[in-house]
Motif scaffolding. Structure first.
Motif, mmCIF file in Angstrom:
data_model
loop_
_atom_site.group_PDB
_atom_site.id
_atom_site.type_symbol
_atom_site.label_atom_id
_atom_site.label_comp_id
_atom_site.label_asym_id
_atom_site.label_seq_id
_atom_site.Cartn_x
_atom_site.Cartn_y
_atom_site.Cartn_z
ATOM 1 N N ASP A 133 0.672 -1.153 0.045
ATOM 2 C CA ASP A 133 -0.062 0.009 -0.125
ATOM 3 C C ASP A 133 0.764 1.116 -0.011
ATOM 4 O O ASP A 133 0.508 2.470 -0.577
ATOM 5 N N ALA A 134 1.759 1.205 0.740
ATOM 6 C CA ALA A 134 2.916 2.291 0.932
ATOM 7 C C ALA A 134 3.544 2.620 -0.495
ATOM 8 O O ALA A 134 3.587 3.672 -0.928
ATOM 9 N N CYS A 135 4.105 1.528 -0.846
ATOM 10 C CA CYS A 135 4.668 1.485 -2.647
ATOM 11 C C CYS A 135 3.682 2.281 -3.285
ATOM 12 O O CYS A 135 4.044 3.148 -4.351
ATOM 13 N N ASP A 136 2.273 1.657 -3.303
ATOM 14 C CA ASP A 136 1.344 2.235 -4.601
ATOM 15 C C ASP A 136 1.234 3.736 -4.224
ATOM 16 O O ASP A 136 0.950 4.616 -5.177
ATOM 17 N N ASP A 181 2.177 6.679 -6.991
ATOM 18 C CA ASP A 181 1.295 7.503 -7.422
ATOM 19 C C ASP A 181 1.565 8.817 -7.346
ATOM 20 O O ASP A 181 1.330 9.789 -8.068
ATOM 21 N N SER A 182 1.805 9.415 -6.217
ATOM 22 C CA SER A 182 2.213 10.601 -5.737
ATOM 23 C C SER A 182 3.296 11.388 -6.900
ATOM 24 O O SER A 182 3.508 12.365 -6.911
ATOM 25 N N ARG A 212 8.714 -3.624 -8.128
ATOM 26 C CA ARG A 212 7.831 -4.086 -8.595
ATOM 27 C C ARG A 212 6.537 -2.940 -9.051
ATOM 28 O O ARG A 212 6.136 -2.986 -10.136
ATOM 29 N N THR A 213 6.550 -2.153 -7.947
ATOM 30 C CA THR A 213 5.506 -1.008 -8.363
ATOM 31 C C THR A 213 5.858 -0.028 -9.313
ATOM 32 O O THR A 213 5.186 0.287 -10.367
ATOM 33 N N LEU A 214 7.161 0.310 -9.380
ATOM 34 C CA LEU A 214 7.576 1.344 -10.309
ATOM 35 C C LEU A 214 7.707 0.414 -11.575
ATOM 36 O O LEU A 214 7.088 1.219 -12.833
#
Length: 403
Positions: free
Chosen positions: A121-124, A128-129, A367-369
């Motif tokens: 959740d923190a990575c998302d 996004d920010s 993974r998120t990036l």
């Protein structure tokens, strides 16, 4: 012809443009245990640069002490030594073993597993920010916040206070770069963080909760517990080690991806490589360049006789590129396997306590990036710490192009 007279892997200036790989390559080939000059000591130091020798030193605390002169590279006064030896990083067994067994409670696989969803959740949110802003310093946009959130969660720090940890950690890192700590600001940061930890521990003792801090300061099954001083010093160590190293791994990893765009595309096309990519990032960046040990008696290492009380520095940044261990070590390969890097230490009692958590942070961030960012474009070359201890990036202006 020997290149040894020109070798220098200890001068902090040599690290301002990156790890001095050419010099490390020469040492591994010609003098893997090398009597290296040290401007603070007339007898110099022993530079240990091969993977096998770094592991031997790491796993032999009875021969190579972390306590006798601490694990910190720079020389200290005896008063400073006395203070530093109270920290787990600068202890030998059995004192180190007792303390580590107590703090291990906060870093079990079960604890790390429970944090995975929170970390994702923190990575998302972070990515996004960052995309909403578009351009800026990659450290501020993506690298800094995740380790701060983790430490805040681990230590029961209110999330709104996490930037205090960032500030204190930055000021502590500045002590390794002589340009940045002209007024002793790092010492002030230590006092501020220590006072904060003391208040935090007192609050948890007065009103325990279902959190890691409360478990850390509670008695274990044998009735052992962390004293007030031990907790305060562990807070300082975790704040610096858990924040500075992971942040620099994330930032240095992105620089590696920028320099090797084929590997960035490879990760975007195959996100299942993220765990291997995290390992390769830690190897490539080597966030901690090396630690110091002190010989407890005369001992042979790498064909050299090291005398009792000699200064020994184990260089992870060299061991992680040892040609006898890694095939094509100067190739950044996010699918590298096996990858027996020493980015978390060479084993032994000081093997990194939070390695599973750090790996999870790097893996989830990349993974998120890779899922949300098409390309990261550098706006200027990054600025690096002038430090022989921390391989760190201080600023990294970029533009993020969304997927």
């Amino acid at each position: 012809m020997s290149a040894l007279p020109t070798v220098d892997v200890y001068d902090p200036v040599r690290y301002e443009s990156g790890i001095p790989h050419d010099d490390f390559r020469v040492l591994r080939a010609q003098a893997p245990v090398f009597r290296h000059p040290d401007h603070e000591r007339p007898d110099g130091l022993w530079a240990v640069t091969r993977h096998a020798d770094v592991m031997r030193v790491s796993r032999s605390p009875e021969l190579f002490s972390s306590s006798r002169c601490t694990a910190i590279l720079a020389e200290m006064t005896e008063e400073q030594h006395t203070q530093q030896r109270l920290m787990m990083l600068n202890m030998d067994p059995p004192e180190h073993s007792r303390l580590r067994s107590l703090v291990n409670r906060g870093f079990t696989p079960k604890v790390v597993g429970r944090m995975a969803e929170r970390l994702q959740d923190a990575c998302d949110t972070i990515v996004d920010s960052a995309l909403a802003v578009g351009t800026g310093d990659f450290i501020d946009l993506c690298a800094a916040d995740l380790p701060l959130i983790v430490i805040a969660e681990l230590m029961g720090v209110p999330i709104e206070d996490r930037h205090k940890l960032f500030d204190w950690s930055n000021r502590l890192a500045s002590a390794t770069d002589g340009r940045m700590d002209q007024n002793g600001d790092a010492a002030v940061a230590v006092l501020e963080a220590y006072a904060y930890a003391n208040d935090l521990g007192a609050a948890k003792r007065a009103c325990p909760a279902d959190d890691i801090v409360s478990r850390l300061i509670a008695k274990d099954d044998q009735g052992e517990e962390l004293s007030e001083l031990e907790f305060d010093l562990f807070f300082l160590l975790l704040m610096f080690a858990g924040n500075e190293t992971t942040r620099n791994a994330i930032a240095g990893g992105m620089q590696a991806m920028i320099d090797h765009p084929d590997q960035w595309e490879r990760l975007r096309e195959n996100p299942g490589l993220a765990p291997h990519a995290a390992d390769e990032i830690v190897r490539w960046v080597s966030p901690v360049n090396g630690f110091r040990r002190t010989a407890t008696r005369d001992v042979e290492l790498g064909g050299q006789l090291i005398r009792e009380n000699d200064k020994v520095v184990i260089f992870y940044a060299s061991a992680n590129f040892d040609e006898s261990v890694f095939e094509d070590p100067y190739t950044f390969d996010i699918g590298r396997s096996p990858n027996p890097h020493l980015g978390f230490g060479g084993g032994g009692p000081h093997f990194c306590l939070g390695r599973h958590l750090a790996m999870l942070e790097v893996e989830l961030m990349y993974r998120t990036l890779a899922a949300r960012v098409r390309r990261v474009e550098p706006l200027r070359p990054p600025n690096r710490l002038r430090s022989n201890f921390v391989n760190g990036v201080t600023s990294m202006p970029v533009r993020l192009i969304p997927a």
